[in-house]
Design a protein around this motif. Structure first.
Motif, short mmCIF file in Angstrom:
data_model
loop_
_atom_site.label_atom_id
_atom_site.label_comp_id
_atom_site.label_asym_id
_atom_site.label_seq_id
_atom_site.Cartn_x
_atom_site.Cartn_y
_atom_site.Cartn_z
N PHE A 16 0.84 -1.20 0.00
CA PHE A 16 0.00 0.00 0.00
C PHE A 16 0.87 1.25 0.00
O PHE A 16 0.62 2.19 -0.76
N TRP A 20 0.96 4.03 -2.93
CA TRP A 20 0.70 5.45 -2.68
C TRP A 20 1.84 6.30 -3.23
O TRP A 20 1.60 7.31 -3.90
N SER A 23 1.70 6.36 -6.98
CA SER A 23 0.57 7.19 -7.39
C SER A 23 0.93 8.67 -7.31
O SER A 23 0.65 9.44 -8.23
N PHE A 35 -1.69 -1.59 -5.39
CA PHE A 35 -2.94 -1.48 -4.62
C PHE A 35 -3.69 -2.82 -4.67
O PHE A 35 -4.21 -3.28 -3.65
N SER A 52 -7.70 3.34 -0.19
CA SER A 52 -7.10 3.53 -1.51
C SER A 52 -8.11 3.97 -2.56
O SER A 52 -7.72 4.43 -3.64
N ARG A 56 -7.39 6.01 -6.15
CA ARG A 56 -7.56 5.24 -7.40
C ARG A 56 -8.70 5.76 -8.25
O ARG A 56 -9.05 5.16 -9.25
#
Length: 92
Positions: A16, A20, A23, A35, A52, A56
């Motif tokens: 995770f 992140w 992203s 994710f 998330s 997303r």
């Protein structure tokens, strides 16, 4: 009185965090893979799964959330213990 996280839960948290970071760096394709991996490793970790969703582009109160909630309910609400159960007053 919380249980220590399992190896899969710890790995899910690392996935995770990596997702992140990717992203935020604009690498959305790689982020999505991580994710998904995090969710597979810890399918009922609400911080990972629901947390998330906005990152997303999903609505955390939309269809994806309700699908997750139904899966969680069908699995017997893992990780949830009611206040009554905590006090020995009945089933969770």
């Amino acid at each position: 009185r919380r249980m220590a996280p399992t190896a899969d839960e710890q790995l899910a948290r690392a996935e995770f965090a990596l997702a992140w970071h990717l992203s935020q760096a604009g690498n959305t394709e790689a982020a999505e893979r991580h994710f998904v991996c995090a969710g597979e490793l810890s399918p009922f970790d609400w911080t990972i799964r629901r947390g998330s969703m906005p990152i997303r582009g999903q609505n955390p109160m939309g269809p994806e959330f309700f699908e997750l909630a139904q899966q969680w309910d069908a699995a017997g609400k893992p990780g949830y213990e009611s206040e009554a159960a905590k006090r020995g007053l009945g089933r969770p």
